[in-house]
Write a protein that holds these residues in place. Structure first.
Motif, PDB file in Angstrom:
ATOM      1  N   ARG A   1       3.772  -4.656 -10.705  1.00  0.00           N
ATOM      2  CA  ARG A   1       3.232  -4.025 -11.909  1.00  0.00           C
ATOM      3  C   ARG A   1       1.910  -4.653 -12.332  1.00  0.00           C
ATOM      4  O   ARG A   1       0.955  -3.946 -12.666  1.00  0.00           O
ATOM      5  N   LEU A   2       1.830  -5.974 -12.309  1.00  0.00           N
ATOM      6  CA  LEU A   2       0.590  -6.643 -12.694  1.00  0.00           C
ATOM      7  C   LEU A   2      -0.519  -6.369 -11.686  1.00  0.00           C
ATOM      8  O   LEU A   2      -1.691  -6.288 -12.062  1.00  0.00           O
ATOM      9  N   ASP A   3      -0.179  -6.237 -10.418  1.00  0.00           N
ATOM     10  CA  ASP A   3      -1.184  -5.883  -9.412  1.00  0.00           C
ATOM     11  C   ASP A   3      -1.739  -4.491  -9.679  1.00  0.00           C
ATOM     12  O   ASP A   3      -2.953  -4.263  -9.547  1.00  0.00           O
ATOM     13  N   TYR A   4      -0.876  -3.560 -10.034  1.00  0.00           N
ATOM     14  CA  TYR A   4      -1.366  -2.205 -10.325  1.00  0.00           C
ATOM     15  C   TYR A   4      -2.245  -2.206 -11.562  1.00  0.00           C
ATOM     16  O   TYR A   4      -3.239  -1.476 -11.620  1.00  0.00           O
ATOM     17  N   TYR A   5      -1.900  -3.009 -12.569  1.00  0.00           N
ATOM     18  CA  TYR A   5      -2.773  -3.095 -13.740  1.00  0.00           C
ATOM     19  C   TYR A   5      -4.126  -3.695 -13.355  1.00  0.00           C
ATOM     20  O   TYR A   5      -5.163  -3.261 -13.854  1.00  0.00           O
ATOM     21  N   GLY A   6      -4.119  -4.664 -12.461  1.00  0.00           N
ATOM     22  CA  GLY A   6      -5.363  -5.306 -12.044  1.00  0.00           C
ATOM     23  C   GLY A   6      -6.145  -4.545 -10.993  1.00  0.00           C
ATOM     24  O   GLY A   6      -7.209  -5.006 -10.571  1.00  0.00           O
ATOM     25  N   GLY A   7      -5.645  -3.384 -10.556  1.00  0.00           N
ATOM     26  CA  GLY A   7      -6.389  -2.582  -9.585  1.00  0.00           C
ATOM     27  C   GLY A   7      -6.092  -2.901  -8.137  1.00  0.00           C
ATOM     28  O   GLY A   7      -6.820  -2.431  -7.248  1.00  0.00           O
ATOM     29  N   LYS A   8      -5.040  -3.660  -7.856  1.00  0.00           N
ATOM     30  CA  LYS A   8      -4.669  -3.966  -6.474  1.00  0.00           C
ATOM     31  C   LYS A   8      -3.594  -2.975  -6.033  1.00  0.00           C
ATOM     32  O   LYS A   8      -2.408  -3.210  -6.198  1.00  0.00           O
ATOM     33  N   HIS A   9      -4.045  -1.846  -5.493  1.00  0.00           N
ATOM     34  CA  HIS A   9      -3.138  -0.760  -5.134  1.00  0.00           C
ATOM     35  C   HIS A   9      -3.094  -0.605  -3.622  1.00  0.00           C
ATOM     36  O   HIS A   9      -4.129  -0.371  -2.990  1.00  0.00           O
ATOM     37  N   PRO A  10      -1.915  -0.701  -3.012  1.00  0.00           N
ATOM     38  CA  PRO A  10      -1.820  -0.377  -1.583  1.00  0.00           C
ATOM     39  C   PRO A  10      -1.953   1.134  -1.392  1.00  0.00           C
ATOM     40  O   PRO A  10      -1.241   1.914  -2.019  1.00  0.00           O
ATOM     41  N   LEU A  11      -2.884   1.557  -0.543  1.00  0.00           N
ATOM     42  CA  LEU A  11      -3.139   2.978  -0.352  1.00  0.00           C
ATOM     43  C   LEU A  11      -1.980   3.625   0.397  1.00  0.00           C
ATOM     44  O   LEU A  11      -1.574   3.156   1.462  1.00  0.00           O
ATOM     45  N   CYS A  12      -1.424   4.701  -0.170  1.00  0.00           N
ATOM     46  CA  CYS A  12      -0.341   5.442   0.467  1.00  0.00           C
ATOM     47  C   CYS A  12      -0.941   6.584   1.288  1.00  0.00           C
ATOM     48  O   CYS A  12      -1.884   7.246   0.846  1.00  0.00           O
ATOM     49  N   TYR A  13      -0.388   6.831   2.467  1.00  0.00           N
ATOM     50  CA  TYR A  13      -0.947   7.820   3.378  1.00  0.00           C
ATOM     51  C   TYR A  13       0.014   8.979   3.540  1.00  0.00           C
ATOM     52  O   TYR A  13       1.237   8.822   3.541  1.00  0.00           O
ATOM     53  N   ALA A  14      -0.572  10.182   3.720  1.00  0.00           N
ATOM     54  CA  ALA A  14       0.245  11.375   3.879  1.00  0.00           C
ATOM     55  C   ALA A  14       0.758  11.544   5.297  1.00  0.00           C
ATOM     56  O   ALA A  14       1.705  12.296   5.523  1.00  0.00           O
ATOM     57  N   SER A  15       0.154  10.882   6.267  1.00  0.00           N
ATOM     58  CA  SER A  15       0.581  11.022   7.659  1.00  0.00           C
ATOM     59  C   SER A  15       0.276   9.734   8.408  1.00  0.00           C
ATOM     60  O   SER A  15      -0.658   9.002   8.047  1.00  0.00           O
ATOM     61  N   PRO A  16       1.036   9.445   9.467  1.00  0.00           N
ATOM     62  CA  PRO A  16       0.751   8.246  10.267  1.00  0.00           C
ATOM     63  C   PRO A  16      -0.627   8.296  10.917  1.00  0.00           C
ATOM     64  O   PRO A  16      -1.291   7.261  11.056  1.00  0.00           O
ATOM     65  N   GLU A  17      -1.082   9.495  11.312  1.00  0.00           N
ATOM     66  CA  GLU A  17      -2.393   9.616  11.955  1.00  0.00           C
ATOM     67  C   GLU A  17      -3.515   9.231  10.991  1.00  0.00           C
ATOM     68  O   GLU A  17      -4.459   8.536  11.373  1.00  0.00           O
ATOM     69  N   PHE A  18      -3.385   9.688   9.754  1.00  0.00           N
ATOM     70  CA  PHE A  18      -4.405   9.333   8.764  1.00  0.00           C
ATOM     71  C   PHE A  18      -4.408   7.829   8.514  1.00  0.00           C
ATOM     72  O   PHE A  18      -5.465   7.207   8.402  1.00  0.00           O
ATOM     73  N   ARG A  19      -3.227   7.226   8.438  1.00  0.00           N
ATOM     74  CA  ARG A  19      -3.139   5.785   8.223  1.00  0.00           C
ATOM     75  C   ARG A  19      -3.753   5.011   9.387  1.00  0.00           C
ATOM     76  O   ARG A  19      -4.518   4.073   9.179  1.00  0.00           O
ATOM     77  N   ASP A  20      -3.438   5.417  10.612  1.00  0.00           N
ATOM     78  CA  ASP A  20      -3.943   4.684  11.766  1.00  0.00           C
ATOM     79  C   ASP A  20      -5.460   4.734  11.845  1.00  0.00           C
ATOM     80  O   ASP A  20      -6.108   3.755  12.250  1.00  0.00           O
ATOM     81  N   TYR A  21      -6.061   5.849  11.456  1.00  0.00           N
ATOM     82  CA  TYR A  21      -7.500   5.997  11.634  1.00  0.00           C
ATOM     83  C   TYR A  21      -8.300   5.472  10.443  1.00  0.00           C
ATOM     84  O   TYR A  21      -9.383   4.928  10.614  1.00  0.00           O
ATOM     85  N   PHE A  22      -7.749   5.606   9.215  1.00  0.00           N
ATOM     86  CA  PHE A  22      -8.545   5.313   8.033  1.00  0.00           C
ATOM     87  C   PHE A  22      -8.075   4.090   7.255  1.00  0.00           C
ATOM     88  O   PHE A  22      -8.657   3.767   6.224  1.00  0.00           O
ATOM     89  N   ALA A  23      -7.030   3.412   7.694  1.00  0.00           N
ATOM     90  CA  ALA A  23      -6.505   2.276   6.925  1.00  0.00           C
ATOM     91  C   ALA A  23      -7.564   1.216   6.711  1.00  0.00           C
ATOM     92  O   ALA A  23      -7.712   0.655   5.623  1.00  0.00           O
ATOM     93  N   GLY A  24      -8.331   0.910   7.756  1.00  0.00           N
ATOM     94  CA  GLY A  24      -9.357  -0.119   7.621  1.00  0.00           C
ATOM     95  C   GLY A  24     -10.535   0.312   6.779  1.00  0.00           C
ATOM     96  O   GLY A  24     -11.175  -0.513   6.120  1.00  0.00           O
ATOM     97  N   ARG A  25     -10.824   1.620   6.780  1.00  0.00           N
ATOM     98  CA  ARG A  25     -12.002   2.088   6.064  1.00  0.00           C
ATOM     99  C   ARG A  25     -11.813   2.038   4.557  1.00  0.00           C
ATOM    100  O   ARG A  25     -12.766   1.782   3.813  1.00  0.00           O
TER     101      ARG A  25
END
Length: 500
Positions: A34-58
């Motif tokens: 909860r404190l991470d979300y307030y501070g702006g530390k959000h893990p990006l959720c992906y709609a598909s494994p392909e999108f995660r594999d290609y864009f996770a680093g970007r």
């Protein structure tokens, strides 16, 4: 330093320490998320494994943080101005107000309110200052480092624990009504599972022969455990709303899911900006390009097609076939992404009673009455949050009075009235106009000054200035019948009469 023997009380203390540390460990992951979300530390959720594999680093580390204003907007309106102990008097206690400021509790309480709304709870520890035992020292504790235990029958605080660590050692302080137990141990000497960030030995904390890895932490006076002169557990929990249970609710629990969706849409939008915001040319009817394969002698042994991923990275699309020709795709409509993001932000505003103009940021020329109406939900929400933390603030003042050795004042604090700043922000002209009308119908000037938002000591100062002006104003004195007529000068004696 003499060796301390393990007593029954010490074993009982380590048992309580172990139980509270276990409970703190269960809360720690949720609290930090909860404190991470307030501070702006959000893990990006992906709609598909392909999108995660290609864009996770970007898009690593990207966050469009809407959790912060949801918490900060009501918290910034929660300002403690003092506490009134006498129901017949509207004046705040001067000694406690001075002690509150001396302990820097204005800043600390503001941070604690933010933590309470975001993480669902925070803690406040009151103790005597090391330089002056009659001066309260107030510290505000994070909910992943402190915990309070309650008696199941009475609901009163029975113990409190604070856990922390540095590079080499781990520390634990257990507060009870009569004693304070301090422990420490070396990180290198412990092994086993993690409890609240501390490594707990496999055999647990209670070990009569080895103290479970813990050793007494003594001060220069070699006293262990320390006596608690206050007679009560000196740590108070500030809790957000509960559903008649022991699990307070965070103000951003319902926002996190929409926050993840908004971040994902932003990732799609930035991907579209990179790939589809400009017309894309394609080649039709041509064979896919091939690269030669060389053998050990450097001779061409065959050909292989260029990898499609490389073609995509270079913004080239090849379609094999006869009669090759060039065509293009139209650019993507980026407005569809931004529209979805705006709808998501509006949902957050409605669900959290946060005025839309705090989130969307569009400047509109609206009347003061309309702006007040738009903030009515926020004002109601802030008042509700004040109800949740008000008993804790009274108890903090009571602990400060106990440090000052004033038990009668401590009892009065528990039934006192906390003075809060005005939670409704209005235009100055609108506010003054309302107060003038209330004055005209008979409300006393002191009450008007309080409603204006002045702190209690400022109200007293204004009243004295008002009295001084009245003393210097002859017209006011005439209206009040307090003007003193100048004394008549004595008449000069008649010369002739004097000679007679």
């Amino acid at each position: 330093m003499a060796e301390i023997q393990m007593t029954a009380d010490a074993i009982a203390a380590t048992t309580i320490l172990n139980r509270l540390a276990e409970e703190l460990d269960k809360r720690r992951k949720v609290v930090r998320r909860r404190l991470d979300y307030y501070g702006g530390k959000h893990p990006l959720c992906y709609a598909s494994p392909e999108f995660r594999d290609y864009f996770a680093g970007r898009f690593a580390g990207f966050a469009d943080n809407w959790c912060a204003p949801v918490v900060a907007v009501p918290a910034e309106r929660m300002n403690v101005l003092g506490i009134r102990l006498d129901e017949g008097s509207r004046k705040a206690d001067k000694d406690l107000s001075r002690a509150w400021k001396t302990a820097d509790a204005e800043r600390g309480s503001s941070e604690a309110f933010v933590t309470t709304l975001a993480a669902s709870r925070s803690y406040c520890l009151v103790w005597a200052d090391s330089d002056d035992e009659n001066v309260p020292r107030v510290t505000w504790e994070r909910p992943d480092q402190a915990i309070v235990a309650y008696d199941s029958d009475t609901g009163k605080r029975s113990a409190a624990l604070k856990l922390w660590a540095d590079d080499t050692k781990e520390y634990a302080t257990l507060y009870q009504a009569k004693t304070v137990w301090k422990f420490q141990r070396s990180k290198s000497s412990t092994s086993g599972r993690s409890v609240a960030g501390l490594i707990v030995p496999a055999e647990g904390l209670v070990n009569a022969s080895a103290w479970g890895g813990w050793k007494p932490r003594q001060g220069s006076d070699d006293v262990w455990p320390l006596p608690n002169p206050m007679g009560v557990v000196p740590m108070v929990e500030l809790r957000n709303q509960t559903l008649l249970d022991d699990d307070p609710i965070s103000d951003i629990d319902g926002v996190i899911a929409m926050q993840d969706a908004i971040n994902l849409i932003w990732a799609y939008l930035m991907n579209a900006l990179d790939y589809a915001s400009l017309p894309q040319r394609i080649v039709l009817g041509a064979d896919i390009p091939k690269v030669p394969i060389l053998n050990a002698d450097g001779q061409v042994a065959g050909y292989r097609p260029v990898e499609l991923d490389k073609l995509n990275a270079e913004r080239i699309l090849w379609v094999p076939g006869e009669h090759a020709r060039i065509a293009q795709w139209s650019p993507a409509d980026l407005a569809s992404y931004s529209n979805v993001i705006e709808r998501g932000v509006e949902h957050i505003a409605a669900q959290t009673r946060t005025p839309p103009h705090y989130l969307i940021g569009k400047l509109t020329n609206i009347a003061a009455e309309a702006l007040t109406a738009a903030e009515s939900g926020l004002v109601s929400k802030t008042g509700e949050r004040i109800v949740y933390v008000d008993p804790s603030i009274r108890e903090i003042y009571a602990l400060m009075a106990l440090v000052q050795s004033d038990e009668n004042k401590a009892k009065a604090c528990r039934a006192g009235t906390v003075v809060w700043g005005d939670i409704q922000f209005r235009a100055l002209a609108q506010k003054v106009d309302a107060l003038v009308k209330m004055r005209q119908i008979g409300f006393p000037f002191e009450w008007i000054a309080e409603q204006y938002g002045l702190e209690p000591h400022e109200v007293a100062r204004v009243l004295k200035m008002r009295e001084k002006e009245a003393e210097d104003d002859p017209m006011a004195q005439m209206l009040n019948g307090t003007m003193q007529r100048p004394e008549a000068e004595p008449a000069e004696p008649d010369v002739e009469t004097a000679e007679v």
